[in-house]
Design a protein around this motif. Structure first.
Motif, PDB file in Angstrom:
ATOM      1  N   ILE A 119      44.635   8.776 -12.904  1.00 59.97           N
ATOM      2  CA  ILE A 119      44.933   9.729 -11.813  1.00 59.97           C
ATOM      3  C   ILE A 119      45.791   9.064 -10.750  1.00 59.97           C
ATOM      4  O   ILE A 119      46.803   9.617 -10.283  1.00 59.97           O
ATOM      5  CB  ILE A 119      43.623  10.258 -11.210  1.00 59.97           C
ATOM      6  N   LEU A 120      45.425   7.824 -10.327  1.00 57.55           N
ATOM      7  CA  LEU A 120      46.195   7.136  -9.293  1.00 57.55           C
ATOM      8  C   LEU A 120      47.607   6.798  -9.792  1.00 57.55           C
ATOM      9  O   LEU A 120      48.582   6.896  -9.044  1.00 57.55           O
ATOM     10  CB  LEU A 120      45.468   5.861  -8.868  1.00 57.55           C
ATOM     11  N   LEU A 121      47.723   6.396 -11.067  1.00 57.70           N
ATOM     12  CA  LEU A 121      49.034   6.064 -11.609  1.00 57.70           C
ATOM     13  C   LEU A 121      49.961   7.272 -11.620  1.00 57.70           C
ATOM     14  O   LEU A 121      51.114   7.203 -11.185  1.00 57.70           O
ATOM     15  CB  LEU A 121      48.863   5.491 -13.021  1.00 57.70           C
TER      16      LEU A 121
ATOM     17  N   ARG B 265      43.783  14.848 -21.246  1.00 59.15           N
ATOM     18  CA  ARG B 265      43.596  14.145 -22.507  1.00 59.15           C
ATOM     19  C   ARG B 265      42.677  12.930 -22.352  1.00 59.15           C
ATOM     20  O   ARG B 265      41.895  12.607 -23.240  1.00 59.15           O
ATOM     21  CB  ARG B 265      44.955  13.687 -23.068  1.00 59.15           C
ATOM     22  N   SER B 266      42.743  12.214 -21.223  1.00 58.71           N
ATOM     23  CA  SER B 266      41.957  10.992 -21.063  1.00 58.71           C
ATOM     24  C   SER B 266      40.697  11.180 -20.244  1.00 58.71           C
ATOM     25  O   SER B 266      39.910  10.242 -20.086  1.00 58.71           O
ATOM     26  CB  SER B 266      42.815   9.920 -20.396  1.00 58.71           C
ATOM     27  N   GLY B 267      40.500  12.366 -19.693  1.00 60.05           N
ATOM     28  CA  GLY B 267      39.335  12.589 -18.870  1.00 60.05           C
ATOM     29  C   GLY B 267      39.581  12.112 -17.440  1.00 60.05           C
ATOM     30  O   GLY B 267      40.649  11.584 -17.100  1.00 60.05           O
ATOM     31  N   PRO B 268      38.553  12.259 -16.579  1.00 64.48           N
ATOM     32  CA  PRO B 268      38.722  11.887 -15.155  1.00 64.48           C
ATOM     33  C   PRO B 268      38.749  10.364 -14.965  1.00 64.48           C
ATOM     34  O   PRO B 268      37.834   9.775 -14.366  1.00 64.48           O
ATOM     35  CB  PRO B 268      37.514  12.533 -14.479  1.00 64.48           C
ATOM     36  N   ASP B 269      39.794   9.735 -15.469  1.00 64.51           N
ATOM     37  CA  ASP B 269      39.947   8.283 -15.328  1.00 64.51           C
ATOM     38  C   ASP B 269      40.674   8.000 -14.012  1.00 64.51           C
ATOM     39  O   ASP B 269      41.838   8.391 -13.836  1.00 64.51           O
ATOM     40  CB  ASP B 269      40.752   7.733 -16.513  1.00 64.51           C
TER      41      ASP B 269
ATOM     42  N   ASP C 246      47.980  14.314 -19.012  1.00 59.62           N
ATOM     43  CA  ASP C 246      47.335  13.033 -19.297  1.00 59.62           C
ATOM     44  C   ASP C 246      45.885  13.007 -18.808  1.00 59.62           C
ATOM     45  O   ASP C 246      44.993  12.443 -19.459  1.00 59.62           O
ATOM     46  CB  ASP C 246      48.114  11.898 -18.653  1.00 59.62           C
ATOM     47  N   VAL C 247      45.613  13.622 -17.670  1.00 59.05           N
ATOM     48  CA  VAL C 247      44.236  13.662 -17.155  1.00 59.05           C
ATOM     49  C   VAL C 247      43.363  14.499 -18.064  1.00 59.05           C
ATOM     50  O   VAL C 247      42.187  14.159 -18.337  1.00 59.05           O
ATOM     51  CB  VAL C 247      44.224  14.217 -15.718  1.00 59.05           C
TER      52      VAL C 247
END
Length: 489
Positions: free
Chosen positions: A96-98, A88-92, A85-86
């Motif tokens: 990351i926390l979720l 695919r969505s980038g350093p969001d 997921d990281v």
């Protein structure tokens, strides 16, 4: 290495536990499905959080190994989906926390579940409250009671029949191959191995009752009827096999006891009936040698002396047989032993045997200290006499037999020494066994064995050794617990 068959108690516990194999497979498949579906869903919907309750559900299997492996698989799967997921969505930071929180939740839940599974595994199982039948209950009835208890039957009844198979075939039997029921209670790897030629001894009726055949050597076949047992047929077969082995063992033990009692009675009767004619022959020989029947020629007198000695030996064998029968049968009844002056016993025995010793030029050298032991004077006298007669038999003519008694620590030590040929090294280990002679000459083979049994009865022992180099001595040592009177207050 072949696994040992489980005990009946272990089989019963396995029956109450769910099979870990289908539970493990279902849980692993569910974890994989959750991880794959989570990877296909958006990052904002972390389905991996559902792995935590799945790990808790794995506690049903009560397996630390299964729970720990599922924890590792779930943590790796959650971490892998989070990394995907990281990417695919980038350093969001929110993603990351979720994902990090979900992975930590799965990890902590798995650690707690593994710890709980370990506690469940390490907790000792409560012993089964098995029924304790009375001592007068026959072994077959005890086996039927035990089987009814283990299988959860509502009751049981015994039938003695000529042919169990024909009798059972007249009953409405159910299909023995019940795949659904066997799968429900399947005991993976827990079946008791039986011989390939073993016959089927368990039949289930359409009403749920079970007939079990027990075999008794030399007797009619016996059927135990169990009323609606809750255990599966596979478990009942294993229990019957184990109980059948116990019945065969009980029958063998009873047979051995019966034969032993018969042999003891025969020995008693033989020894008792033998004493009367032997004693009469000894008395007649003594009277003839004393001149009661007139003067005797030297040849006849020598013959009577040899005959008298042979009768005395037979009388000794008769006494030893009776005492040996008591020890072998375990029937050592009578009054409890008291204090015995061991030095007095030895002097009395030497006084009896030295007459025969002088005929061969054998002399006794005594070195006795006052010692008291606990026991029966007759038994201790027999033990000492066996050692002295053994020394006299194998001593060269004209030699000494030394007898010593001393206190050493908490023991009274009796040493009988002769200068005979000794015992070959290969025979020393068999010296005090039943019906094994010392190979130094002829003998009955139970004199030293009886001495060992007497010594062991009173907490002592008897040993053999050779001392010296130029003129070695054969030493038999009788070690008995020393009695010390209590100190006055």
């Amino acid at each position: 290495m072949r696994r040992a068959p489980p005990a009946t108690r272990d089989l019963l516990r396995l029956l109450d536990q769910p099979d870990q194999t289908p539970i493990g497979r279902a849980t692993v498949i569910t974890v994989v499905v959750v991880v794959v579906v989570d990877a296909l869903t958006p990052a904002s919907l972390p389905l991996a959080a559902g792995l935590a309750p799945l790990l808790l559900a794995s506690l049903i299997a009560r397996s630390e190994r299964l729970t720990s492996r599922l924890t590792a698989l779930a943590v790796l799967g959650s971490a892998a989906v989070g990394a995907l997921d990281v990417l695919r969505s980038g350093p969001d930071p929110q993603v990351i926390l979720l994902r990090l929180g979900v992975t930590v939740l799965v990890l902590l839940t798995g650690i707690w579940a593994t710890w709980q599974a370990r506690q469940e595994t390490d907790t000792p199982a409560e012993p089964l409250a098995l029924p304790v039948p009375g001592a007068d209950v026959p072994p077959v009835e005890r086996a039927a009671q035990m089987l009814a208890y283990l299988t959860g039957a509502r009751g049981h009844q015994l039938h003695r029949v000529e042919n169990a198979r024909e009798w059972v075939e007249r009953q409405p039997l159910a299909d023995q191959a019940d795949p659904g029921r066997r799968r429900l209670f399947r005991l993976a790897g827990a079946r008791v191995p039986r011989p390939p030629a073993a016959r089927n001894n368990v039949w289930r009726t359409v009403t749920g009752d079970v007939f079990v055949r027990f075999e008794q050597p030399g007797q009619r076949e016996l059927l135990a009827e169990l009323t609606r047992p809750s255990a599966p047929t596979a478990f009942i077969e294993d229990a019957v096999h184990l109980l059948q082995l116990q019945l065969e063992r009980a029958a063998l033990v009873d047979q051995v006891h019966t034969q032993r009692e018969l042999l003891r009675d025969l020995v008693y009767a033989f020894s008792h009936d033998l004493r009367t004619p032997i004693t009469a022959n000894i008395l007649h020989s003594e009277a003839a040698l004393g001149g009661l029947y007139g003067p005797l020629s030297p040849e006849l007198a020598e013959f009577l002396r040899h005959s008298q000695q042979g009768n005395r030996d037979l009388l000794t064998v008769s006494d030893q047989l009776m005492l040996l029968a008591e020890y072998e049968s375990g029937d050592l009844t009578g009054e409890a032993g008291g204090t015995v002056d061991l030095d007095g016993v030895i002097r009395s025995v030497v006084s009896d045997v030295q007459v025969r010793g002088r005929e061969r030029g054998i002399h006794f050298e005594l070195d006795l200290q006052p010692c008291q032991v606990i026991g029966h004077a007759y038994d201790l006298r027999r033990a000492v006499q066996n050692l002295l007669e053994n020394a006299m038999k194998f001593s060269p003519p004209g030699m000494f037999v030394k007898v010593a008694l001393r206190a050493q620590g908490s023991s009274a030590l009796v040493e009988v020494m002769d200068q005979g040929p000794g015992v070959p090294e290969a025979q020393v280990t068999h010296l005090f066994k039943r019906f094994r002679t010392s190979t130094r000459g002829s003998g009955t083979g139970f004199g030293l064995y009886l001495t060992r049994r007497i010594a062991e009865r009173y907490g002592g022992r008897v040993t053999y050794a050779r001392r010296g180099s130029d003129h070695p001595w054969t030493v038999f040592r009788l070690d008995l617990p020393l009695y010390r009177p209590p100190a006055p207050h």
